[in-house]
Design a protein around this motif. Structure first.
Motif, PDB file in Angstrom:
ATOM      1  N   HIS A 151       0.810  -1.214   0.000  1.00 57.44           N
ATOM      2  CA  HIS A 151       0.000   0.000   0.000  1.00 57.44           C
ATOM      3  C   HIS A 151       0.844   1.264   0.000  1.00 57.44           C
ATOM      4  CE1 HIS A 151      -3.591  -2.348   0.161  1.00 57.44           C
ATOM      5  NE2 HIS A 151      -3.073  -3.058   1.151  1.00 57.44           N
ATOM      6  N   GLN A 152       2.118   1.135  -0.407  1.00 61.67           N
ATOM      7  CA  GLN A 152       2.841   2.352  -0.763  1.00 61.67           C
ATOM      8  C   GLN A 152       2.234   2.865  -2.068  1.00 61.67           C
ATOM      9  OE1 GLN A 152       6.829   1.959  -2.563  1.00 61.67           O
ATOM     10  NE2 GLN A 152       6.729  -0.244  -2.168  1.00 61.67           N
ATOM     11  N   ASP A 160       6.108  -7.005 -17.481  1.00 60.67           N
ATOM     12  CA  ASP A 160       5.619  -5.705 -17.025  1.00 60.67           C
ATOM     13  C   ASP A 160       5.448  -5.684 -15.503  1.00 60.67           C
ATOM     14  OD1 ASP A 160       5.537  -4.799 -19.626  1.00 60.67           O
ATOM     15  OD2 ASP A 160       3.369  -5.071 -19.853  1.00 60.67           O
ATOM     16  N   VAL A 161       4.834  -6.740 -14.960  1.00 58.62           N
ATOM     17  CA  VAL A 161       4.654  -6.819 -13.513  1.00 58.62           C
ATOM     18  C   VAL A 161       6.015  -6.846 -12.812  1.00 58.62           C
ATOM     19  CG1 VAL A 161       3.857  -8.326 -11.652  1.00 58.62           C
ATOM     20  CG2 VAL A 161       2.367  -7.863 -13.591  1.00 58.62           C
ATOM     21  N   GLY A 162       6.978  -7.558 -13.390  1.00 63.40           N
ATOM     22  CA  GLY A 162       8.315  -7.597 -12.812  1.00 63.40           C
ATOM     23  C   GLY A 162       8.958  -6.226 -12.736  1.00 63.40           C
ATOM     24  N   GLN A 163       8.724  -5.402 -13.765  1.00 60.55           N
ATOM     25  CA  GLN A 163       9.286  -4.055 -13.733  1.00 60.55           C
ATOM     26  C   GLN A 163       8.657  -3.213 -12.623  1.00 60.55           C
ATOM     27  OE1 GLN A 163      10.021  -2.099 -17.588  1.00 60.55           O
ATOM     28  NE2 GLN A 163       9.417  -4.023 -18.554  1.00 60.55           N
ATOM     29  N   TRP A 164       7.335  -3.339 -12.444  1.00 62.29           N
ATOM     30  CA  TRP A 164       6.691  -2.649 -11.329  1.00 62.29           C
ATOM     31  C   TRP A 164       7.220  -3.165  -9.993  1.00 62.29           C
ATOM     32  CZ3 TRP A 164       4.416   1.746 -11.787  1.00 62.29           C
ATOM     33  CH2 TRP A 164       3.705   2.074 -12.950  1.00 62.29           C
ATOM     34  N   LEU A 165       7.458  -4.470  -9.924  1.00 63.14           N
ATOM     35  CA  LEU A 165       8.013  -5.052  -8.702  1.00 63.14           C
ATOM     36  C   LEU A 165       9.367  -4.436  -8.386  1.00 63.14           C
ATOM     37  CD1 LEU A 165       8.156  -7.164  -6.420  1.00 63.14           C
ATOM     38  CD2 LEU A 165       8.991  -8.812  -8.117  1.00 63.14           C
ATOM     39  N   GLY A 166      10.243  -4.348  -9.385  1.00 63.80           N
ATOM     40  CA  GLY A 166      11.568  -3.781  -9.162  1.00 63.80           C
ATOM     41  C   GLY A 166      11.525  -2.334  -8.714  1.00 63.80           C
ATOM     42  N   LEU A 167      10.587  -1.560  -9.272  1.00 67.96           N
ATOM     43  CA  LEU A 167      10.458  -0.158  -8.865  1.00 67.96           C
ATOM     44  C   LEU A 167      10.078  -0.056  -7.397  1.00 67.96           C
ATOM     45  CD1 LEU A 167      10.266   2.874  -9.422  1.00 67.96           C
ATOM     46  CD2 LEU A 167       7.951   2.492 -10.300  1.00 67.96           C
ATOM     47  N   GLY A 168       9.109  -0.854  -6.967  1.00 66.04           N
ATOM     48  CA  GLY A 168       8.707  -0.829  -5.561  1.00 66.04           C
ATOM     49  C   GLY A 168       9.818  -1.291  -4.633  1.00 66.04           C
ATOM     50  N   LEU A 169      10.577  -2.287  -5.062  1.00 70.38           N
ATOM     51  CA  LEU A 169      11.697  -2.756  -4.242  1.00 70.38           C
ATOM     52  C   LEU A 169      12.765  -1.675  -4.096  1.00 70.38           C
ATOM     53  CD1 LEU A 169      12.177  -6.434  -5.532  1.00 70.38           C
ATOM     54  CD2 LEU A 169      10.974  -5.660  -3.470  1.00 70.38           C
ATOM     55  N   ALA A 170      12.971  -0.890  -5.150  1.00 67.07           N
ATOM     56  CA  ALA A 170      13.930   0.210  -5.053  1.00 67.07           C
ATOM     57  C   ALA A 170      13.478   1.227  -4.015  1.00 67.07           C
ATOM     58  CB  ALA A 170      14.109   0.877  -6.421  1.00 67.07           C
ATOM     59  N   ASN A 171      12.178   1.501  -3.956  1.00 68.55           N
ATOM     60  CA  ASN A 171      11.655   2.392  -2.919  1.00 68.55           C
ATOM     61  C   ASN A 171      11.902   1.827  -1.526  1.00 68.55           C
ATOM     62  OD1 ASN A 171      10.703   4.093  -4.901  1.00 68.55           O
ATOM     63  ND2 ASN A 171       8.575   3.400  -4.756  1.00 68.55           N
ATOM     64  N   LEU A 172      11.657   0.522  -1.379  1.00 73.19           N
ATOM     65  CA  LEU A 172      11.890  -0.104  -0.073  1.00 73.19           C
ATOM     66  C   LEU A 172      13.363  -0.079   0.299  1.00 73.19           C
ATOM     67  CD1 LEU A 172       9.504  -3.208  -0.240  1.00 73.19           C
ATOM     68  CD2 LEU A 172       9.131  -1.050   0.956  1.00 73.19           C
ATOM     69  N   PRO A 222      13.306  -9.098 -14.907  1.00 77.32           N
ATOM     70  CA  PRO A 222      12.905  -7.696 -15.096  1.00 77.32           C
ATOM     71  C   PRO A 222      12.846  -6.915 -13.795  1.00 77.32           C
ATOM     72  CG  PRO A 222      11.047  -9.192 -15.479  1.00 77.32           C
ATOM     73  CD  PRO A 222      12.278 -10.030 -15.411  1.00 77.32           C
ATOM     74  N   ALA A 223      12.530  -7.577 -12.687  1.00 76.23           N
ATOM     75  CA  ALA A 223      12.524  -6.893 -11.397  1.00 76.23           C
ATOM     76  C   ALA A 223      13.925  -6.409 -11.046  1.00 76.23           C
ATOM     77  CB  ALA A 223      11.987  -7.822 -10.314  1.00 76.23           C
ATOM     78  N   ARG A 224      14.917  -7.251 -11.264  1.00 73.04           N
ATOM     79  CA  ARG A 224      16.293  -6.842 -10.954  1.00 73.04           C
ATOM     80  C   ARG A 224      16.742  -5.688 -11.850  1.00 73.04           C
ATOM     81  NH1 ARG A 224      17.109 -12.786 -10.984  1.00 73.04           N
ATOM     82  NH2 ARG A 224      17.042 -13.484  -8.805  1.00 73.04           N
ATOM     83  N   ARG A 225      16.350  -5.724 -13.123  1.00 73.24           N
ATOM     84  CA  ARG A 225      16.735  -4.633 -14.026  1.00 73.24           C
ATOM     85  C   ARG A 225      16.095  -3.320 -13.590  1.00 73.24           C
ATOM     86  NH1 ARG A 225      15.582  -8.611 -18.002  1.00 73.24           N
ATOM     87  NH2 ARG A 225      13.645  -7.511 -18.575  1.00 73.24           N
ATOM     88  N   ALA A 226      14.797  -3.359 -13.281  1.00 73.13           N
ATOM     89  CA  ALA A 226      14.110  -2.140 -12.842  1.00 73.13           C
ATOM     90  C   ALA A 226      14.647  -1.663 -11.495  1.00 73.13           C
ATOM     91  CB  ALA A 226      12.608  -2.395 -12.760  1.00 73.13           C
ATOM     92  N   PHE A 227      14.963  -2.586 -10.635  1.00 68.27           N
ATOM     93  CA  PHE A 227      15.550  -2.237  -9.339  1.00 68.27           C
ATOM     94  C   PHE A 227      16.853  -1.480  -9.549  1.00 68.27           C
ATOM     95  CE2 PHE A 227      18.341  -3.460  -5.748  1.00 68.27           C
ATOM     96  CZ  PHE A 227      17.596  -2.976  -4.684  1.00 68.27           C
ATOM     97  N   GLY A 228      17.711  -2.001 -10.427  1.00 64.38           N
ATOM     98  CA  GLY A 228      18.989  -1.343 -10.692  1.00 64.38           C
ATOM     99  C   GLY A 228      18.831   0.036 -11.304  1.00 64.38           C
ATOM    100  N   ARG A 229      17.816   0.206 -12.167  1.00 62.45           N
ATOM    101  CA  ARG A 229      17.603   1.500 -12.814  1.00 62.45           C
ATOM    102  C   ARG A 229      17.081   2.556 -11.847  1.00 62.45           C
ATOM    103  NH1 ARG A 229      15.132  -1.612 -16.909  1.00 62.45           N
ATOM    104  NH2 ARG A 229      13.070  -0.971 -16.142  1.00 62.45           N
ATOM    105  N   ASN A 230      16.354   2.127 -10.820  1.00 63.89           N
ATOM    106  CA  ASN A 230      15.674   3.072  -9.937  1.00 63.89           C
ATOM    107  C   ASN A 230      16.281   3.186  -8.549  1.00 63.89           C
ATOM    108  OD1 ASN A 230      13.087   3.940 -11.511  1.00 63.89           O
ATOM    109  ND2 ASN A 230      13.198   1.723 -11.797  1.00 63.89           N
ATOM    110  N   LEU A 231      17.310   2.423  -8.267  1.00 63.76           N
ATOM    111  CA  LEU A 231      17.906   2.414  -6.938  1.00 63.76           C
ATOM    112  C   LEU A 231      18.579   3.749  -6.644  1.00 63.76           C
ATOM    113  CD1 LEU A 231      18.563   0.716  -4.406  1.00 63.76           C
ATOM    114  CD2 LEU A 231      20.682   0.034  -5.557  1.00 63.76           C
TER     115      LEU A 231
END
Length: 362
Positions: A201-202, A279-291, A316-325
């Motif tokens: 719920h972030q 696509d869902v994996g990319q959203w997952l990675g973005l949220g993990l970067a916030n956390l 894709p989660a790891r890629r999005a995480f790296g881009r947004n960390l």
């Protein structure tokens, strides 16, 4: 696993793992004290763990190494709190007929008070300020430990699974929504009021999709099983040529296309389903970067039904995480791993916590 008839008795299982990291406490025991409570293997106590879900109540006999020795299940009896408690008592009695049980741990979805005695609110069951521990101790005439189900699953992954050895662990569970829990310095971190871990719920997209919690744009509206199913349904409703495999696999009874169905199709190689999971994996990675910006864990463990997609989701989660960390390139990055214990993590963790807390006298 199908629901077992009462007459069948508990289903015995071959131990699956020999994992057994030394417990470093849940705010109650030191590592040395916890190790001293484990006598030789022949005399180690067994615990029952209970995982209460919206559709089923699963129980298992768990040893000190996190191995499930026997299981039994029942359908969740609707929204009736008393009926759920009676089912839990039946399962414990059934398993106790063949095993000497020393403690009972309950993992329940919802917010607990800080004493772990009362379920303040459960989203799937009619529990509002429910004194669950007291009620079950009256039924069972033995000590019962009650914990949040996400906390129990995270504890199991830290003790026996993908998070072993990690001093700062964040677990994220992808199912209907997104749940979570934290193990920090060998303790379940529950926050000031006991309701930490509501990661789903972030708000990740201001004014985005409406969420059941009442807000808009919550993370779970973009990175959960429900989100995956919603996107697939929209693609199918448009009769897109790329969605023919999804349309062909849709339930013939008119039931909605689910995230579980799309995950299966993706694993079988359907390009459109793989794109949706990506696509869902990319959203997952973005949220993990916030956390990561807020919590700075060493490891994220990803569990829940959607994690069955494995690397189709995690890459894709790891890629999005790296881009947004935050501070990328100038700071260590957390590992992102798939949970190791599957859907049984909750009952394993509940059983293990009950054993350790009962031995500490808390």
């Amino acid at each position: 696993m199908p629901i077992m008839p009462e007459a069948a008795g508990p289903r015995a299982r071959r131990p699956r793992t020999d994992a057994g990291a030394a417990w470093r406490g849940n705010g109650q025991l030191s590592a040395r004290a916890a190790r001293s409570t484990f006598p030789n293997p022949a005399r180690r106590g067994l615990s029952v763990g209970i995982d209460i879900g919206g559709t089923k109540v699963a129980a298992g006999v768990v040893d000190v190494r996190g191995r499930i020795l026997a299981e039994a299940r029942r359908a969740t009896p609707g929204q009736d709190a008393r009926a759920v408690e009676e089912v839990i008592a039946e399962l414990v009695r059934e398993l106790s007929r063949e095993y000497r049980i020393r403690s009972v741990g309950i993992g329940a979805a919802g917010w607990m008070d800080l004493s772990n005695s009362t379920v303040l609110f459960s989203p799937h069951l009619a529990w509002r300020n429910e004194p669950l521990r007291r009620n079950l101790e009256k039924l069972l005439r033995r000590r019962v430990t009650v914990v949040n189900d996400a906390d129990a699953a995270a504890w199991a992954e830290w003790r026996f699974g993908a998070g072993r050895g990690e001093s700062r662990l964040v677990c994220v569970t992808l199912g209907t929504g997104i749940g979570g829990a934290m193990i920090m310095g060998g303790r379940v971190e529950r926050g000031r009021y006991g309701v930490a871990g509501e990661f789903g719920h972030q708000i990740i997209v201001p004014q985005g999709h409406r969420c059941e919690c009442g807000n808009r744009g919550c993370w779970e509206q973009y990175a959960s099983g429900n989100a995956l199913g919603r996107e697939a349904r929209e693609l199918a409703a448009a009769n897109s040529p790329v969605a023919q495999a999804i349309i062909g696999a849709a339930p013939v009874d008119g039931s909605p296309i689910t995230g579980a169905l799309v995950t299966r199709l993706a694993m079988e190689g359907d390009p459109a389903s793989r794109e949706l999971v990506d696509d869902v994996g990319q959203w997952l990675g973005l949220g993990l970067a916030n956390l990561a910006a807020a919590l700075d864990p060493g490891t994220f463990v990803i569990g829940g039904g959607l994690s069955a997609a494995g690397e189709l989701l995690l890459d894709p989660a790891r890629r999005a995480f790296g881009r947004n960390l935050t501070g990328r390139g100038f700071r260590p990055a957390a590992r992102i791993e798939r949970a190791a214990l599957g859907p049984e993590a909750g009952l394993i963790g509940a059983a293990d916590l009950s054993r350790l807390l009962s031995r500490s006298g808390t």
